[in-house]
Design a protein around this motif. Structure first.
Motif, short mmCIF file in Angstrom:
data_model
loop_
_atom_site.label_atom_id
_atom_site.label_comp_id
_atom_site.label_asym_id
_atom_site.label_seq_id
_atom_site.Cartn_x
_atom_site.Cartn_y
_atom_site.Cartn_z
N GLU A 161 -23.61 -13.02 -17.58
CA GLU A 161 -23.97 -11.64 -17.25
C GLU A 161 -22.79 -10.79 -17.69
OE1 GLU A 161 -24.70 -11.62 -13.04
OE2 GLU A 161 -26.71 -12.45 -13.30
N VAL A 217 -21.13 -7.22 -17.24
CA VAL A 217 -21.18 -6.02 -16.38
C VAL A 217 -20.24 -4.97 -16.97
CG1 VAL A 217 -20.54 -5.13 -14.09
CG2 VAL A 217 -21.87 -7.25 -14.28
N ALA A 236 -17.31 0.37 -7.49
CA ALA A 236 -18.34 0.14 -6.47
C ALA A 236 -18.52 -1.37 -6.36
CB ALA A 236 -19.67 0.81 -6.86
N GLY A 237 -19.33 -1.78 -5.40
CA GLY A 237 -19.75 -3.18 -5.30
C GLY A 237 -18.61 -4.17 -5.30
N SER A 238 -18.76 -5.22 -6.11
CA SER A 238 -17.78 -6.32 -6.06
C SER A 238 -16.43 -5.90 -6.63
CB SER A 238 -18.33 -7.56 -6.78
OG SER A 238 -18.38 -7.35 -8.17
N LEU A 239 -16.39 -4.90 -7.50
CA LEU A 239 -15.08 -4.45 -8.02
C LEU A 239 -14.27 -3.80 -6.90
CD1 LEU A 239 -13.34 -4.05 -10.70
CD2 LEU A 239 -14.06 -1.68 -10.53
N TYR A 275 -19.70 -12.74 -16.07
CA TYR A 275 -20.01 -13.64 -14.95
C TYR A 275 -20.82 -14.82 -15.50
CZ TYR A 275 -18.66 -9.84 -11.81
OH TYR A 275 -17.96 -8.86 -11.16
N ASP A 312 -22.70 -17.37 -9.31
CA ASP A 312 -22.39 -16.45 -10.42
C ASP A 312 -20.93 -15.98 -10.42
OD1 ASP A 312 -25.09 -16.70 -10.93
OD2 ASP A 312 -25.61 -14.65 -10.41
N ASP A 351 -22.43 1.60 -12.80
CA ASP A 351 -22.20 0.30 -13.42
C ASP A 351 -23.56 -0.33 -13.73
OD1 ASP A 351 -23.16 -0.83 -11.01
OD2 ASP A 351 -21.15 -1.00 -10.20
N PHE A 352 -23.54 -1.41 -14.49
CA PHE A 352 -24.80 -2.10 -14.81
C PHE A 352 -24.49 -3.49 -15.33
CE2 PHE A 352 -24.51 -1.60 -19.43
CZ PHE A 352 -23.68 -0.49 -19.54
N LYS A 353 -25.55 -4.32 -15.31
CA LYS A 353 -25.45 -5.71 -15.76
C LYS A 353 -26.37 -5.90 -16.97
CE LYS A 353 -28.17 -8.67 -14.22
NZ LYS A 353 -29.33 -9.50 -14.60
N ASP A 376 -32.82 -2.09 -10.62
CA ASP A 376 -32.40 -3.38 -10.06
C ASP A 376 -31.05 -3.81 -10.62
OD1 ASP A 376 -34.58 -3.89 -8.46
OD2 ASP A 376 -35.10 -5.79 -9.41
N CYS A 417 -28.77 -1.66 -12.42
CA CYS A 417 -27.79 -0.57 -12.63
C CYS A 417 -27.51 0.10 -11.29
CB CYS A 417 -28.38 0.53 -13.52
SG CYS A 417 -28.96 0.03 -15.13
N ARG A 418 -26.30 0.64 -11.12
CA ARG A 418 -26.07 1.58 -10.01
C ARG A 418 -26.22 2.98 -10.58
NH1 ARG A 418 -22.16 -2.32 -8.01
NH2 ARG A 418 -23.05 -3.14 -6.09
N LYS A 455 -30.92 -0.29 -6.41
CA LYS A 455 -31.14 -1.42 -5.50
C LYS A 455 -30.17 -1.46 -4.33
CE LYS A 455 -31.82 -6.39 -5.81
NZ LYS A 455 -31.69 -7.54 -6.73
N ARG A 458 -30.19 -3.38 -0.76
CA ARG A 458 -29.10 -4.28 -0.35
C ARG A 458 -28.51 -3.83 0.98
NH1 ARG A 458 -27.25 -3.41 -6.01
NH2 ARG A 458 -27.83 -5.21 -7.26
#
Ligand code: 5GP
Length: 236
Positions: free
Chosen positions: A90, A92, A98-101, A121, A129, A175-177, A198, A200-201, A213, A217
């Motif tokens: 993946e 990103v 944001a998120g995991s960062l 990832y 992952d 961000d996006f995957k 799903d 992208c933020r 999403k 979450r």
């Protein structure tokens, strides 16, 4: 073009063979999962929104010279795609923390990054992952160094195109995957999977409201409305 045998089912999509060996049919589901599948639910209408948003953005990217697996829409929930050998990676891209960062580096959510950050990832459910670097990719034989470089370059170009397009629609791309594959017929690098709320933020440019999403979450409510709003801003 006939819908053929069911091939496999992921968390958000089902894949079918077609009468054309080089083409697959993707059916987008309303099922939603988060936190490694520990949270499960349904977002009514998500399949149709993600199918249409992805189709729209794949076409936009193609117009800007990014090769994608998208061929054509087949009704509300289905699209025809080119068959590809998909990397177990993946990619990103992040513009805003944001998120995991935020969690990993202790950066406040919403901090604008000085330049886009690209991460890779390893797509592996059993390992959850993990974030991996170029050396890990080599050890695991997931892609060649040239392929990794090409994915990184393409991901940054996708980011430029999407940031400009979405900002005209009052959306900040946080961000996006992305996922990539090698096309079966021509052996070229293709953008595959989906580009949707799903994956992208997406934040409203004026209010900062989350339109993706993360509403599911984090149990923020208004999930269906947020997905419908993205579809409305992109397609009308
Ligand atoms: P994070 O690493 O902060 O959780 O996610 C970064 C971005 O990539 C977010 O836009 C998130 O939606 C997307 N992303 C990362 N991994 C996945 C995944 O496994 N599934 C989906 N749907 N999106 C992902």
């Amino acid at each position: 073009m006939q819908k053929g045998e069911f091939l496999y089912e992921g968390k958000a999509k089902k894949i079918f063979r077609t009468s054309e060996p080089g083409l697959l049919l993707v059916e987008y589901k309303d099922d939603a999962t988060a936190f490694d599948g520990r949270k499960k639910g349904t977002i009514v209408g998500k399949g149709a929104v993600n199918n249409q948003v992805s189709a729209h953005l794949f076409q936009l990217l193609e117009q800007h010279g990014i090769p994608t697996h998208f061929v054509e829409l087949r009704g509300d929930r289905e699209m025809l795609v080119r068959r590809a050998r998909v990397f177990a990676l993946e990619v990103v891209v992040r513009n805003i923390a944001a998120g995991s960062l935020s969690k990993r580096l202790g950066l406040a959510e919403g901090l604008v990054l000085p330049a886009p950050v690209v991460e890779t990832y390893y797509k592996n459910d059993a390992l959850h992952d993990p974030l991996i670097n170029d050396d890990h990719i080599r050890v695991l034989n997931l892609a060649t160094p040239d392929e990794v470089q090409a994915m990184r370059t393409m991901a940054l170009r996708v980011n430029e195109i999407l940031v400009a397009y979405l900002s005209n629609r009052k959306i900040r791309l946080v961000d996006f995957k992305l996922e990539f594959g090698i096309s079966q017929d021509e052996g070229r690098l293709l953008l595959v999977d989906e580009v949707s709320p799903d994956t992208c933020r997406l934040w409203d440019q004026d209010t900062g409201e989350k339109l993706d999403k993360d509403r599911f979450r984090r149990d923020l409510g208004g999930v269906e409305e947020a997905y419908a709003e993205i579809l409305r801003r992109l397609i009308g």
